[in-house]
Design a protein around this motif. Structure first.
Motif, PDB file in Angstrom:
ATOM      1  N   ARG A   1       0.881  -1.108   0.086  1.00 18.99           N
ATOM      2  CA  ARG A   1      -0.138   0.092  -0.045  1.00 18.99           C
ATOM      3  C   ARG A   1       0.773   1.353  -0.156  1.00 18.99           C
ATOM      4  NH1 ARG A   1      -2.391  -0.738   4.768  1.00 18.99           N
ATOM      5  NH2 ARG A   1      -0.913   0.662   5.935  1.00 18.99           N
ATOM      6  N   ASP A   2       1.954   1.251   0.849  1.00 17.11           N
ATOM      7  CA  ASP A   2       2.728   2.449   0.884  1.00 17.11           C
ATOM      8  C   ASP A   2       4.012   2.748  -0.255  1.00 17.11           C
ATOM      9  OD1 ASP A   2       1.078   2.763   2.969  1.00 17.11           O
ATOM     10  OD2 ASP A   2       2.475   2.096   4.562  1.00 17.11           O
ATOM     11  N   ALA A   3       4.256   1.633  -0.815  1.00 20.63           N
ATOM     12  CA  ALA A   3       5.377   1.775  -1.659  1.00 20.63           C
ATOM     13  C   ALA A   3       5.111   2.627  -2.832  1.00 20.63           C
ATOM     14  CB  ALA A   3       5.586   0.440  -2.441  1.00 20.63           C
ATOM     15  N   PRO A   4       5.993   3.669  -2.974  1.00 26.83           N
ATOM     16  CA  PRO A   4       5.864   4.830  -3.908  1.00 26.83           C
ATOM     17  C   PRO A   4       6.392   4.385  -5.243  1.00 26.83           C
ATOM     18  CG  PRO A   4       7.995   5.328  -2.753  1.00 26.83           C
ATOM     19  CD  PRO A   4       7.259   3.925  -2.027  1.00 26.83           C
ATOM     20  N   ARG A   5       7.166   3.338  -5.645  1.00 22.17           N
ATOM     21  CA  ARG A   5       7.540   3.068  -6.757  1.00 22.17           C
ATOM     22  C   ARG A   5       7.664   1.573  -6.911  1.00 22.17           C
ATOM     23  NH1 ARG A   5      10.296   5.971 -10.449  1.00 22.17           N
ATOM     24  NH2 ARG A   5      11.567   4.089 -10.747  1.00 22.17           N
ATOM     25  N   THR A   6       8.175   0.763  -7.849  1.00 24.14           N
ATOM     26  CA  THR A   6       8.387  -0.315  -8.212  1.00 24.14           C
ATOM     27  C   THR A   6       8.767  -1.131  -6.937  1.00 24.14           C
ATOM     28  OG1 THR A   6       9.237  -0.044 -10.200  1.00 24.14           O
ATOM     29  CG2 THR A   6       9.483  -2.183  -9.486  1.00 24.14           C
ATOM     30  N   ILE A   7       8.365  -2.391  -6.678  1.00 25.65           N
ATOM     31  CA  ILE A   7       8.320  -3.537  -5.537  1.00 25.65           C
ATOM     32  C   ILE A   7       9.321  -4.564  -6.245  1.00 25.65           C
ATOM     33  CG2 ILE A   7       7.403  -4.839  -3.985  1.00 25.65           C
ATOM     34  CD1 ILE A   7       4.976  -3.105  -3.741  1.00 25.65           C
ATOM     35  N   ILE A   8      10.268  -4.807  -5.691  1.00 28.99           N
ATOM     36  CA  ILE A   8      10.987  -5.913  -5.998  1.00 28.99           C
ATOM     37  C   ILE A   8      10.996  -6.927  -4.848  1.00 28.99           C
ATOM     38  CG2 ILE A   8      13.181  -6.842  -6.979  1.00 28.99           C
ATOM     39  CD1 ILE A   8      13.781  -3.992  -8.125  1.00 28.99           C
ATOM     40  N   LEU A   9      10.262  -8.000  -5.103  1.00 29.41           N
ATOM     41  CA  LEU A   9      10.304  -9.049  -4.051  1.00 29.41           C
ATOM     42  C   LEU A   9      10.852 -10.524  -4.322  1.00 29.41           C
ATOM     43  CD1 LEU A   9       7.034  -9.436  -1.823  1.00 29.41           C
ATOM     44  CD2 LEU A   9       8.294 -11.618  -2.836  1.00 29.41           C
ATOM     45  N   THR A  10      11.815 -10.832  -3.314  1.00 27.65           N
ATOM     46  CA  THR A  10      12.325 -12.037  -3.626  1.00 27.65           C
ATOM     47  C   THR A  10      11.771 -13.082  -2.693  1.00 27.65           C
ATOM     48  OG1 THR A  10      14.572 -13.294  -3.746  1.00 27.65           O
ATOM     49  CG2 THR A  10      14.391 -11.202  -2.216  1.00 27.65           C
ATOM     50  N   SER A  11      11.945 -14.338  -3.116  1.00 29.08           N
ATOM     51  CA  SER A  11      11.306 -15.274  -2.002  1.00 29.08           C
ATOM     52  C   SER A  11      11.809 -16.719  -2.485  1.00 29.08           C
ATOM     53  CB  SER A  11       9.810 -15.194  -1.809  1.00 29.08           C
ATOM     54  OG  SER A  11       9.495 -16.540  -0.836  1.00 29.08           O
ATOM     55  N   PHE A  12      11.576 -17.656  -2.014  1.00 28.78           N
ATOM     56  CA  PHE A  12      12.308 -19.154  -2.574  1.00 28.78           C
ATOM     57  C   PHE A  12      11.287 -19.491  -3.608  1.00 28.78           C
ATOM     58  CE2 PHE A  12      13.163 -19.232   2.270  1.00 28.78           C
ATOM     59  CZ  PHE A  12      14.654 -19.374   1.947  1.00 28.78           C
ATOM     60  N   SER A  13      11.772 -19.918  -4.868  1.00 23.78           N
ATOM     61  CA  SER A  13      11.119 -20.127  -5.963  1.00 23.78           C
ATOM     62  C   SER A  13      10.056 -21.268  -5.734  1.00 23.78           C
ATOM     63  CB  SER A  13      12.073 -20.550  -7.213  1.00 23.78           C
ATOM     64  OG  SER A  13      13.001 -21.563  -6.691  1.00 23.78           O
ATOM     65  N   THR A  14      10.122 -22.087  -4.687  1.00 19.21           N
ATOM     66  CA  THR A  14       9.135 -23.349  -4.642  1.00 19.21           C
ATOM     67  C   THR A  14       8.127 -22.856  -3.826  1.00 19.21           C
ATOM     68  OG1 THR A  14      10.898 -23.846  -2.772  1.00 19.21           O
ATOM     69  CG2 THR A  14      11.154 -24.926  -5.007  1.00 19.21           C
ATOM     70  N   ASN A  15       8.041 -21.681  -3.253  1.00 20.16           N
ATOM     71  CA  ASN A  15       6.878 -21.257  -2.207  1.00 20.16           C
ATOM     72  C   ASN A  15       5.831 -20.886  -3.053  1.00 20.16           C
ATOM     73  OD1 ASN A  15       5.318 -20.422  -0.261  1.00 20.16           O
ATOM     74  ND2 ASN A  15       6.981 -19.653   1.024  1.00 20.16           N
ATOM     75  N   ILE A  16       4.956 -21.757  -3.576  1.00 17.40           N
ATOM     76  CA  ILE A  16       3.822 -21.486  -4.616  1.00 17.40           C
ATOM     77  C   ILE A  16       3.053 -20.517  -3.867  1.00 17.40           C
ATOM     78  CG2 ILE A  16       1.964 -22.288  -5.950  1.00 17.40           C
ATOM     79  CD1 ILE A  16       4.977 -22.693  -7.036  1.00 17.40           C
ATOM     80  N   ASP A  17       2.637 -20.837  -2.538  1.00 15.63           N
ATOM     81  CA  ASP A  17       1.705 -20.077  -1.682  1.00 15.63           C
ATOM     82  C   ASP A  17       2.014 -18.573  -1.711  1.00 15.63           C
ATOM     83  OD1 ASP A  17      -1.011 -20.206   0.247  1.00 15.63           O
ATOM     84  OD2 ASP A  17       0.701 -19.282   1.447  1.00 15.63           O
ATOM     85  N   ARG A  18       3.206 -18.566  -1.415  1.00 12.31           N
ATOM     86  CA  ARG A  18       3.764 -17.083  -1.366  1.00 12.31           C
ATOM     87  C   ARG A  18       3.447 -16.299  -2.375  1.00 12.31           C
ATOM     88  NH1 ARG A  18       7.566 -15.879   2.183  1.00 12.31           N
ATOM     89  NH2 ARG A  18       6.110 -17.336   3.319  1.00 12.31           N
ATOM     90  N   ILE A  19       3.724 -17.092  -3.710  1.00  8.00           N
ATOM     91  CA  ILE A  19       3.593 -16.349  -4.993  1.00  8.00           C
ATOM     92  C   ILE A  19       2.183 -16.043  -5.298  1.00  8.00           C
ATOM     93  CG2 ILE A  19       3.775 -16.733  -7.614  1.00  8.00           C
ATOM     94  CD1 ILE A  19       6.102 -18.634  -7.063  1.00  8.00           C
ATOM     95  N   GLN A  20       1.361 -16.833  -4.660  1.00  6.65           N
ATOM     96  CA  GLN A  20      -0.130 -16.677  -4.974  1.00  6.65           C
ATOM     97  C   GLN A  20      -0.615 -15.228  -3.995  1.00  6.65           C
ATOM     98  OE1 GLN A  20      -2.865 -18.492  -6.816  1.00  6.65           O
ATOM     99  NE2 GLN A  20      -3.567 -16.274  -6.290  1.00  6.65           N
ATOM    100  N   THR A  21       0.067 -15.200  -2.908  1.00  7.18           N
ATOM    101  CA  THR A  21      -0.135 -14.178  -2.012  1.00  7.18           C
ATOM    102  C   THR A  21       0.147 -12.869  -2.684  1.00  7.18           C
ATOM    103  OG1 THR A  21       0.097 -15.323  -0.041  1.00  7.18           O
ATOM    104  CG2 THR A  21       0.305 -13.273   0.300  1.00  7.18           C
TER     105      THR A  21
END
Length: 345
Positions: free
Chosen positions: A10-30
């Motif tokens: 909500r508060d990010a003024p520009r591009t959000i770059i988010l990194t997580s484990f590539s196997t965490n499908i539930d996180r990607i869905q979120t």
């Protein structure tokens, strides 16, 4: 975790770059859900992440509206405040997309001031240094970085004990071999399997160098003859001798000094030299007094050798090597590899 990510989206003024484990499908869905909620478009970046994303999509494990996910080159045409990049590299892997972004060597996107980098992952012990170095690079570019220490942006993707117990009861395996984790964790997992009804002889705790042989109704663990780390040296795949490693370590720490003597074959007198070549030891031109002392010592050592010994080059080399080793140890407190070369003319 979703609430924590919601605040940053909500508060990010520009591009959000988010990194997580590539196997965490539930996180990607979120992340996809939050991007849709706040009117942002998403790009997937990184080979393993892109592969898992496509597989999960084909299996129906990811749900998102059409047009939400774009190729990275199309996402660059979207306003900065409406962009999300999901990428690999949460553990500071040097060739990952995130590491290349931090070093401005990623052709797909250049990090800008006020971009928000979210590490939706935990720091695996041993990776602290590479991750913190990565974070420092992002701050140099003017970006803001958020980790699990700054907000609720990560939750463990590992199963809890009750979930593992449920899996064992539902699957009811004939044999059980826990993997992934240290020995203490494997042992606890094996104990849980026994609690769920398996016999002790049906649970196998294997360490590196062991193998599990399986038949239709039997299983047997046995050690292999040899297993461990293999040093690949060029095209040689069978390891490196200890003496070779010792010499390389010696060269790396103290360098090498080559001594060249040109000797007359008939008179056994020095015709040229001694000449000295230093590699990784000292700069010859900046240490003329020391080099001259070495030359004088080599010439004197040769002259002091018995006449019979002057015909035996191995004896001359051994005497020169011994004298120089003592002299350099006294003068520099260093022990370079000394390589005498005798040229006979």
């Amino acid at each position: 975790m979703r609430e924590g990510l919601t605040r940053f989206f909500r508060d990010a003024p520009r591009t959000i770059i988010l990194t997580s484990f590539s196997t965490n499908i539930d996180r990607i869905q979120t992340i996809l859900d939050l991007a849709h909620q706040f009117g942002r478009k998403v790009a997937i970046c990184g080979f393993s992440l892109d592969r898992n994303f496509n597989i999960a999509g084909e299996l129906g494990l990811l749900q998102y509206p059409a047009g939400l996910v774009l190729p990275l080159h199309e996402l660059r045409q979207v306003p900065p405040e409406s962009r999300v990049i999901i990428t690999t590299g949460s553990q500071g892997e040097p060739l990952s997309a995130l590491s290349r972004m931090a070093l401005n060597s990623f052709r797909g996107y250049t990090v800008q001031p006020e971009d928000l980098i979210i590490f939706s992952s935990r720091i695996i012990p041993g990776n602290e240094r590479s991750i913190y170095k990565l974070i420092n690079h992002f701050y140099r570019h003017g970006a803001k970085v958020v980790t699990e220490r700054d907000g609720a942006v990560h939750a463990s993707g590992h199963a809890y004990r009750d979930e593992m117990r449920l899996l064992l009861r539902e699957v009811r395996p004939r044999f059980f071999m826990p993997i992934h984790g240290e020995l203490r964790q494997l042992m606890r997992h094996g104990e849980l399997a026994i609690e769920c009804g398996l016999k002790e002889e049906e649970v196998f705790i294997l360490e590196n160098g062991m193998q599990l042989n399986l038949g239709e109704d039997w299983a047997e663990a046995q050690p292999t003859d040899w297993a461990g780390i293999v040093l690949v040296d060029g095209r040689m795949m069978d390891g490196v001798e200890q003496i070779v490693l010792r010499d390389r370590k010696h060269l790396a720490e103290d360098g090498m000094l080559t001594v060249i003597l040109v000797i007359d074959k008939q008179s056994h007198r020095i015709m040229a030299g001694p000449d000295l070549v230093s590699r990784g030891f000292i700069v010859v031109d900046n240490n003329e007094p020391l080099m001259q002392g070495c030359k004088d010592l080599v010439a004197r050592t040769f002259e002091e050798c018995p006449k019979e010994s002057q015909e035996e080059w191995d004896t001359v080399k051994a005497a020169v090597r011994k004298a120089l080793r003592r002299y350099l140890a006294d003068q520099t407190d260093r022990y370079p590899v000394i390589l005498p070369v005798v040229v006979e003319i």
